[in-house]
Design a protein around this motif. Structure first.
Motif, short mmCIF file in Angstrom:
data_model
loop_
_atom_site.label_atom_id
_atom_site.label_comp_id
_atom_site.label_asym_id
_atom_site.label_seq_id
_atom_site.Cartn_x
_atom_site.Cartn_y
_atom_site.Cartn_z
N GLU A 1 -17.83 7.36 4.94
CA GLU A 1 -16.95 6.34 4.35
C GLU A 1 -16.99 6.48 2.83
O GLU A 1 -18.07 6.59 2.25
CB GLU A 1 -17.41 4.94 4.79
N ARG A 2 -15.82 6.48 2.20
CA ARG A 2 -15.79 6.68 0.74
C ARG A 2 -16.15 5.42 -0.03
O ARG A 2 -16.57 5.49 -1.18
CB ARG A 2 -14.42 7.20 0.31
N ILE B 1 -14.18 10.58 9.73
CA ILE B 1 -13.92 10.22 8.33
C ILE B 1 -13.29 8.83 8.30
O ILE B 1 -12.21 8.62 8.83
CB ILE B 1 -12.96 11.22 7.65
N GLY B 2 -14.00 7.89 7.68
CA GLY B 2 -13.48 6.53 7.55
C GLY B 2 -14.14 5.57 8.51
O GLY B 2 -14.11 5.77 9.73
N GLN C 1 -8.75 -5.40 4.06
CA GLN C 1 -7.30 -5.28 4.28
C GLN C 1 -7.01 -6.06 5.55
O GLN C 1 -6.64 -5.50 6.56
CB GLN C 1 -6.90 -3.82 4.45
N CYS C 2 -7.21 -7.35 5.52
CA CYS C 2 -7.14 -8.10 6.76
C CYS C 2 -6.96 -9.58 6.47
O CYS C 2 -7.61 -10.12 5.57
CB CYS C 2 -8.44 -7.87 7.54
N GLY C 3 -6.07 -10.22 7.21
CA GLY C 3 -5.90 -11.66 7.10
C GLY C 3 -6.91 -12.41 7.95
O GLY C 3 -6.85 -13.62 8.06
N GLU C 4 -7.81 -11.65 8.58
CA GLU C 4 -8.91 -12.22 9.37
C GLU C 4 -8.42 -12.92 10.63
O GLU C 4 -9.05 -13.85 11.12
CB GLU C 4 -9.80 -13.09 8.50
N CYS C 5 -7.30 -12.44 11.17
CA CYS C 5 -6.79 -12.92 12.46
C CYS C 5 -7.22 -11.90 13.51
O CYS C 5 -6.82 -10.73 13.44
CB CYS C 5 -5.27 -13.03 12.40
N GLY D 1 -13.38 2.35 9.04
CA GLY D 1 -12.57 1.18 9.38
C GLY D 1 -12.77 0.85 10.85
O GLY D 1 -13.59 1.48 11.54
N PRO D 2 -12.03 -0.12 11.38
CA PRO D 2 -12.19 -0.47 12.79
C PRO D 2 -12.00 0.72 13.73
O PRO D 2 -12.77 0.88 14.70
CB PRO D 2 -11.09 -1.52 13.02
N ALA D 3 -11.02 1.58 13.45
CA ALA D 3 -10.76 2.72 14.34
C ALA D 3 -11.91 3.73 14.30
O ALA D 3 -12.44 4.14 15.34
CB ALA D 3 -9.45 3.39 13.98
C1 LIG Z 1 -2.72 -7.21 4.10
C2 LIG Z 1 -3.17 -6.87 5.50
C3 LIG Z 1 -3.56 -7.89 6.37
C4 LIG Z 1 -3.98 -7.60 7.67
N1 LIG Z 1 -4.38 -8.60 8.48
C5 LIG Z 1 -4.85 -8.33 9.72
C6 LIG Z 1 -5.35 -9.37 10.55
O1 LIG Z 1 -5.36 -10.53 10.19
N2 LIG Z 1 -5.83 -9.04 11.77
C7 LIG Z 1 -5.86 -7.75 12.22
O2 LIG Z 1 -6.32 -7.51 13.35
N3 LIG Z 1 -5.39 -6.74 11.44
C8 LIG Z 1 -4.91 -7.00 10.22
N4 LIG Z 1 -4.44 -5.99 9.42
C9 LIG Z 1 -4.44 -4.67 9.96
C10 LIG Z 1 -5.83 -4.05 9.90
O3 LIG Z 1 -6.35 -4.12 8.59
C11 LIG Z 1 -5.67 -2.59 10.31
O4 LIG Z 1 -5.04 -2.53 11.57
C12 LIG Z 1 -7.01 -1.90 10.42
O5 LIG Z 1 -7.74 -2.00 9.21
C13 LIG Z 1 -6.77 -0.43 10.75
O6 LIG Z 1 -8.03 0.15 10.96
P1 LIG Z 1 -8.27 1.66 10.67
O7 LIG Z 1 -9.69 1.93 11.02
O8 LIG Z 1 -7.21 2.45 11.36
O9 LIG Z 1 -7.98 1.88 9.12
P2 LIG Z 1 -8.71 1.23 7.84
O10 LIG Z 1 -9.21 -0.14 8.10
O11 LIG Z 1 -7.75 1.43 6.72
O12 LIG Z 1 -9.97 2.16 7.64
C14 LIG Z 1 -9.89 3.47 7.11
C15 LIG Z 1 -11.19 3.72 6.38
O13 LIG Z 1 -11.24 5.10 6.00
C16 LIG Z 1 -11.75 5.19 4.70
N5 LIG Z 1 -11.27 6.46 4.16
C17 LIG Z 1 -9.99 6.84 3.95
N6 LIG Z 1 -9.95 8.09 3.49
C18 LIG Z 1 -11.22 8.50 3.39
C19 LIG Z 1 -11.82 9.74 2.96
N7 LIG Z 1 -11.07 10.78 2.54
N8 LIG Z 1 -13.17 9.83 2.99
C20 LIG Z 1 -13.93 8.80 3.44
N9 LIG Z 1 -13.43 7.61 3.84
C21 LIG Z 1 -12.09 7.47 3.83
C22 LIG Z 1 -11.20 3.97 3.99
O14 LIG Z 1 -11.98 3.65 2.85
C23 LIG Z 1 -11.32 2.91 5.10
O15 LIG Z 1 -12.56 2.25 5.09
C24 LIG Z 1 -4.01 -6.25 8.12
C25 LIG Z 1 -3.63 -5.23 7.24
C26 LIG Z 1 -3.22 -5.52 5.94
C27 LIG Z 1 -2.83 -4.38 5.02
#
Ligand SMILES: Cc1cc2nc3c(=O)[nH]c(=O)nc-3n(C[C@H](O)[C@H](O)[C@H](O)COP(=O)(O)OP(=O)(O)OC[C@H]3O[C@@H](n4cnc5c(N)ncnc54)[C@H](O)[C@@H]3O)c2cc1C
Length: 120
Positions: free
Chosen positions: A38-39, A14-15, A48-52, A17-19
């Motif tokens: 993905e929702r 579910i989701g 949600q990323c500063g693109e670093c 994102g990068p993970a």
């Molecule tokens: C303002 C900001 C700036 C950042 N800048 C950087 C940066 O410059 N460089 C960097 O490396 N990291 C950066 N980060 C951190 C980076 O965004 C996170 O570490 C990364 O996105 C985490 O990945 P994730 O897959 O764990 O979660 P997420 O990226 O949050 O992915 C979770 C996904 O799950 C989906 N989802 C959630 N619930 C459901 C559901 N019930 N059903 C279906 N889909 C669902 C969401 O829509 C989302 O797409 C930043 C974060 C923020 C908030």
């Protein structure tokens, strides 16, 4: 009323994102029948990323015991065309006005460009 057909999968992530995307890709590469849900209609938008984006040197400098993980090393070999410019330094400003300076081994890239990286 017609019954909906139930399709079973070995793993549902579910989701996207990068993970979740990295997890689903790894499982699929190992032959696991995986479905990713993905929702959002556009993955990663709004970003949600500063693109670093850290280079491998930054990753192993930050987290211990990762050097041996070849598959993770492979993930951090980004094509040059994704690298908009190098990020050698970062300064973080707190609301109090205090600032912290870090050296970095990273680059800036546009998150939406990651869609075009082909699966290995
Ligand atoms: C303002 C900001 C700036 C950042 N800048 C950087 C940066 O410059 N460089 C960097 O490396 N990291 C950066 N980060 C951190 C980076 O965004 C996170 O570490 C990364 O996105 C985490 O990945 P994730 O897959 O764990 O979660 P997420 O990226 O949050 O992915 C979770 C996904 O799950 C989906 N989802 C959630 N619930 C459901 C559901 N019930 N059903 C279906 N889909 C669902 C969401 O829509 C989302 O797409 C930043 C974060 C923020 C908030």
């Amino acid at each position: 009323m017609a019954r909906k057909e139930i399709k079973h999968r070995q793993v549902i992530v579910i989701g996207a994102g990068p993970a979740g995307a990295a997890c689903a890709q790894r499982l699929a590469e190992d032959g696991v029948d995986v479905l990713m849900i993905e929702r959002r209609s556009i993955i990663g938008n709004p970003a949600q990323c500063g693109e670093c984006i850290p280079n491998w040197g930054e990753v192993v400098g930050t987290f211990s015991n990762l050097e041996e993980h070849k598959w993770l090393y492979d993930y951090f070999q980004f094509p040059e065309r994704l690298k908009l410019h190098n990020l050698d330094n970062m300064r973080v400003f707190l609301p109090s006005g205090k600032a912290f300076h870090f050296e970095l081994d990273a680059f800036a890239g546009h998150r939406l460009h990651f869609r075009w990286i082909p699966l290995r």
